[in-house]
Design a protein around this motif. Structure first.
Motif, short mmCIF file in Angstrom:
data_model
loop_
_atom_site.label_atom_id
_atom_site.label_comp_id
_atom_site.label_asym_id
_atom_site.label_seq_id
_atom_site.Cartn_x
_atom_site.Cartn_y
_atom_site.Cartn_z
N LEU A 1 1.67 5.76 -20.72
CA LEU A 1 2.08 5.44 -19.37
C LEU A 1 3.02 6.51 -18.81
CD1 LEU A 1 2.08 3.60 -16.94
CD2 LEU A 1 3.83 2.18 -18.02
N ALA A 2 3.91 7.04 -19.64
CA ALA A 2 4.80 8.11 -19.18
C ALA A 2 4.00 9.34 -18.76
CB ALA A 2 5.79 8.47 -20.29
N ILE A 3 2.97 9.68 -19.53
CA ILE A 3 2.14 10.84 -19.20
C ILE A 3 1.39 10.60 -17.89
CG2 ILE A 3 0.10 12.15 -19.91
CD1 ILE A 3 1.09 11.74 -22.82
N ALA A 4 0.82 9.40 -17.74
CA ALA A 4 0.10 9.09 -16.49
C ALA A 4 1.02 9.17 -15.29
CB ALA A 4 -0.53 7.70 -16.59
N LEU A 5 2.25 8.71 -15.46
CA LEU A 5 3.22 8.75 -14.37
C LEU A 5 3.61 10.19 -14.04
CD1 LEU A 5 5.31 7.54 -12.43
CD2 LEU A 5 6.79 7.11 -14.39
N THR B 1 0.84 -1.18 0.00
CA THR B 1 0.00 0.00 0.00
C THR B 1 0.88 1.25 0.00
OG1 THR B 1 -0.09 0.10 2.42
CG2 THR B 1 -1.75 -1.24 1.32
N ARG B 2 0.29 2.38 -0.29
CA ARG B 2 1.05 3.61 -0.33
C ARG B 2 1.70 3.90 1.02
NH1 ARG B 2 -2.12 8.95 -1.80
NH2 ARG B 2 -3.15 8.38 0.16
N GLU B 3 0.96 3.68 2.11
CA GLU B 3 1.49 3.96 3.44
C GLU B 3 2.67 3.05 3.77
OE1 GLU B 3 -2.53 5.43 2.98
OE2 GLU B 3 -1.69 3.42 2.75
N THR B 4 2.55 1.78 3.40
CA THR B 4 3.63 0.83 3.68
C THR B 4 4.88 1.18 2.88
OG1 THR B 4 2.03 -0.93 4.13
CG2 THR B 4 4.29 -1.60 3.66
N VAL B 5 4.70 1.47 1.60
CA VAL B 5 5.85 1.80 0.75
C VAL B 5 6.52 3.08 1.24
CG1 VAL B 5 6.54 2.48 -1.58
CG2 VAL B 5 4.91 0.61 -1.27
N GLU B 6 5.74 4.08 1.60
CA GLU B 6 6.32 5.33 2.11
C GLU B 6 7.13 5.07 3.38
OE1 GLU B 6 3.13 8.05 2.59
OE2 GLU B 6 3.23 8.78 0.52
N TYR B 7 6.63 4.20 4.24
CA TYR B 7 7.34 3.87 5.47
C TYR B 7 8.67 3.18 5.19
CZ TYR B 7 7.87 2.42 10.36
OH TYR B 7 8.33 2.24 11.65
N ILE B 8 8.64 2.20 4.28
CA ILE B 8 9.87 1.49 3.90
C ILE B 8 10.87 2.45 3.27
CG2 ILE B 8 10.82 -0.28 2.36
CD1 ILE B 8 8.20 -1.84 2.70
N GLU C 1 2.43 5.27 -5.75
CA GLU C 1 1.15 5.67 -6.35
C GLU C 1 0.76 4.77 -7.52
OE1 GLU C 1 -0.64 7.87 -5.03
OE2 GLU C 1 0.70 9.08 -3.79
N ARG C 2 1.17 3.52 -7.46
CA ARG C 2 0.95 2.63 -8.59
C ARG C 2 -0.53 2.48 -8.93
NH1 ARG C 2 4.36 -2.53 -8.23
NH2 ARG C 2 3.72 -2.23 -6.08
N GLU C 3 -1.36 2.32 -7.93
CA GLU C 3 -2.79 2.12 -8.17
C GLU C 3 -3.39 3.33 -8.87
OE1 GLU C 3 -5.83 -0.62 -8.18
OE2 GLU C 3 -3.78 -0.86 -7.40
N THR C 4 -3.06 4.52 -8.40
CA THR C 4 -3.58 5.74 -9.01
C THR C 4 -3.10 5.89 -10.44
OG1 THR C 4 -3.67 6.85 -6.86
CG2 THR C 4 -3.68 8.25 -8.80
N ILE C 5 -1.82 5.64 -10.66
CA ILE C 5 -1.23 5.81 -12.00
C ILE C 5 -1.90 4.88 -13.01
CG2 ILE C 5 0.86 5.45 -13.37
CD1 ILE C 5 2.43 6.39 -10.86
N TYR C 6 -2.04 3.61 -12.66
CA TYR C 6 -2.62 2.67 -13.62
C TYR C 6 -4.12 2.86 -13.78
CZ TYR C 6 1.73 0.14 -14.34
OH TYR C 6 3.01 -0.21 -14.71
N ASN C 7 -4.81 3.29 -12.73
CA ASN C 7 -6.24 3.60 -12.87
C ASN C 7 -6.43 4.79 -13.83
OD1 ASN C 7 -7.19 1.56 -11.25
ND2 ASN C 7 -7.33 2.82 -9.41
N ASN C 8 -5.60 5.82 -13.67
CA ASN C 8 -5.67 6.97 -14.57
C ASN C 8 -5.34 6.57 -16.01
OD1 ASN C 8 -6.25 8.47 -12.31
ND2 ASN C 8 -4.27 9.52 -12.22
N LEU C 9 -4.35 5.69 -16.14
CA LEU C 9 -3.95 5.23 -17.46
C LEU C 9 -5.09 4.48 -18.14
CD1 LEU C 9 -1.85 4.54 -19.67
CD2 LEU C 9 -1.18 2.58 -18.27
N LYS D 1 0.36 -4.21 -14.73
CA LYS D 1 1.37 -3.76 -13.77
C LYS D 1 2.63 -4.62 -13.82
CE LYS D 1 -2.09 -2.14 -10.42
NZ LYS D 1 -2.68 -2.37 -9.08
N SER D 2 2.49 -5.86 -14.25
CA SER D 2 3.62 -6.79 -14.30
C SER D 2 4.47 -6.62 -15.54
CB SER D 2 3.12 -8.24 -14.22
OG SER D 2 2.40 -8.47 -13.02
N ASP D 3 4.04 -5.77 -16.46
CA ASP D 3 4.79 -5.55 -17.70
C ASP D 3 5.91 -4.55 -17.42
OD1 ASP D 3 5.74 -5.20 -20.22
OD2 ASP D 3 3.78 -4.94 -21.17
N TRP D 4 7.06 -5.05 -16.99
CA TRP D 4 8.16 -4.18 -16.60
C TRP D 4 8.95 -3.66 -17.79
CZ3 TRP D 4 10.39 -7.22 -11.79
CH2 TRP D 4 9.45 -7.14 -10.75
#
Length: 373
Positions: A312-316, A72-79, A239-247, A267-270
């Motif tokens: 994807l670059a624009i959404a990011l 989650t965003r909170e967990t990632v920010e903490y790490i 912000e992965r969820e927000t970025i891909y939802n916007n995309l 999301k798995s397409d790296w």
């Protein structure tokens, strides 16, 4: 998640090569695109990219409806905050996040399977599960610190975090543990992930940027572009969820018809993500009028549709614009100027050409041309 930076500054061994040169107290193991001695022979570049694409395809096909549910965003920010305060190299934060998520998924499944085998009624099992959840919540800080410690050893064992340093860190965070408990937690994490460190998108971003420099733009300011890519990867993780939802909303409109599995495959397409990061990083350094041209050049180098990379670059970048300048945590890179992108297009028609990529497949966005190779 407010943590005193001075209290968390660990007593590290002196750096062997950067402490007197760049003013850093710690050894920062980071990509150096100006270094030539470690370059892969051009004869093997095609094989390396083919290997990355094969692994990428397998990861997409293995994606399920759950994904990385613990990031989650909170967990990632903490790490990320802890890694920055501990002066960890860039890659440590991403490996730590991936390791923590994999451990939590395995650990949760183990607990569920264990309770399912107990001879208890439903109400009793529910009460037991409440106790399990409480214990897991209480141990979250310990698990996160163990994930960071493991990641630090994976990147540079000589400058990794010791058990004593992790104990000091935990005391500072208000969750003291003994050395024995810290060692036990580290072993618990390693067993859960089967002693295999989870991969991260970092190697894809590095490889695509290096390939782009070698094949398309030898005069590119790769180190500066890489610094921006590191900022953007932070944003992507948080912000992965927000970025891909916007995309998806910009591509298909109503995203309610998109299944969780299809979204996680995207999301798995790296490979696609790496191309978008390189494109966005170039825009941050050179200006957004280069975005369309860079996306076309990346298609030629990586066989990733230019339109997909651009979108994807624009959404990011649109989400990154909202996060910069907010006074949040960050490292030295976060204070660099960051110009917001124009709406929905890099430049009005500049360098844009019709791609004509088929959208047939399980994903409404990621084209099969690069997923299937």
């Amino acid at each position: 998640y407010s943590v005193d930076a001075h209290e968390l500054r660990m007593e590290r061994r002196p750096s062997t090569n950067m402490s007197n040169v760049s003013g850093y107290d710690d050894l920062l193991v980071d990509a150096n695109f100006a270094e030539k001695t470690g370059n892969l022979s051009r004869d093997y570049i095609g094989d390396w990219m083919a290997s990355l694409k094969a692994i990428n395809k397998a990861r997409i096909e293995a994606a399920d409806e759950y994904g990385e549910i613990y990031l989650t965003r909170e967990t990632v920010e903490y790490i990320f905050t802890l890694c920055i305060r501990l002066r960890m190299p860039i890659e440590v934060r991403f490996i730590a996040a991936a390791t923590f998520d994999k451990f939590m998924r395995v650990h949760t499944r183990q607990m569920i399977n264990f309770l399912a085998q107990l001879d208890m009624d439903t109400q009793r099992k529910k009460e037991e599960w409440d106790c399990v959840e409480t214990n897991m919540s209480r141990q979250l800080t310990l698990r996160i610190c163990s994930a960071i410690q493991i990641a630090s050893k994976h990147v540079s064992y000589h400058d990794s975090l010791s058990t004593s340093q992790i104990c000091k860190c935990l005391r500072t965070l208000g969750t003291p543990y003994t050395k024995a408990a810290v060692l036990k937690s580290e072993i618990r994490l390693m067993k859960a992930v089967d002693f295999r460190i989870p991969p991260t998108p970092v190697v894809y971003a590095e490889s695509v940027l290096k390939l782009f420099v070698l094949s398309k733009r030898p005069d590119l300011h790769a180190q500066s572009v890489w610094d921006f890519i590191c900022i953007l990867m932070d944003v992507m993780f948080m912000e992965r969820e927000t970025i891909y939802n916007n995309l998806l909303a910009s591509i298909v409109g109503d995203i309610s018809a998109i299944t969780a599995t299809d979204k996680n495959r995207l999301k798995s397409d790296w490979i696609l993500l790496a191309c978008a990061l390189v494109c966005a990083g170039c825009c941050c350094h050179y200006g957004f009028d280069v975005g369309d041209k860079v996306s076309v050049e990346l298609e030629e180098a990586c066989e990733t549709p230019a339109k997909d990379t651009s979108e994807l670059a624009i959404a990011l970048l649109e989400v990154a614009r909202g996060r910069t300048g907010s006074g949040g945590e960050g490292d030295e890179r976060d204070h660099r100027p960051f110009t917001p992108p124009p709406n929905k297009r890099f430049a009005a028609g500049a360098g844009r050409r019709p791609i004509g990529v088929s959208r047939v497949g399980s994903l409404p966005f990621a084209a099969p041309t690069h997923r299937g190779k």
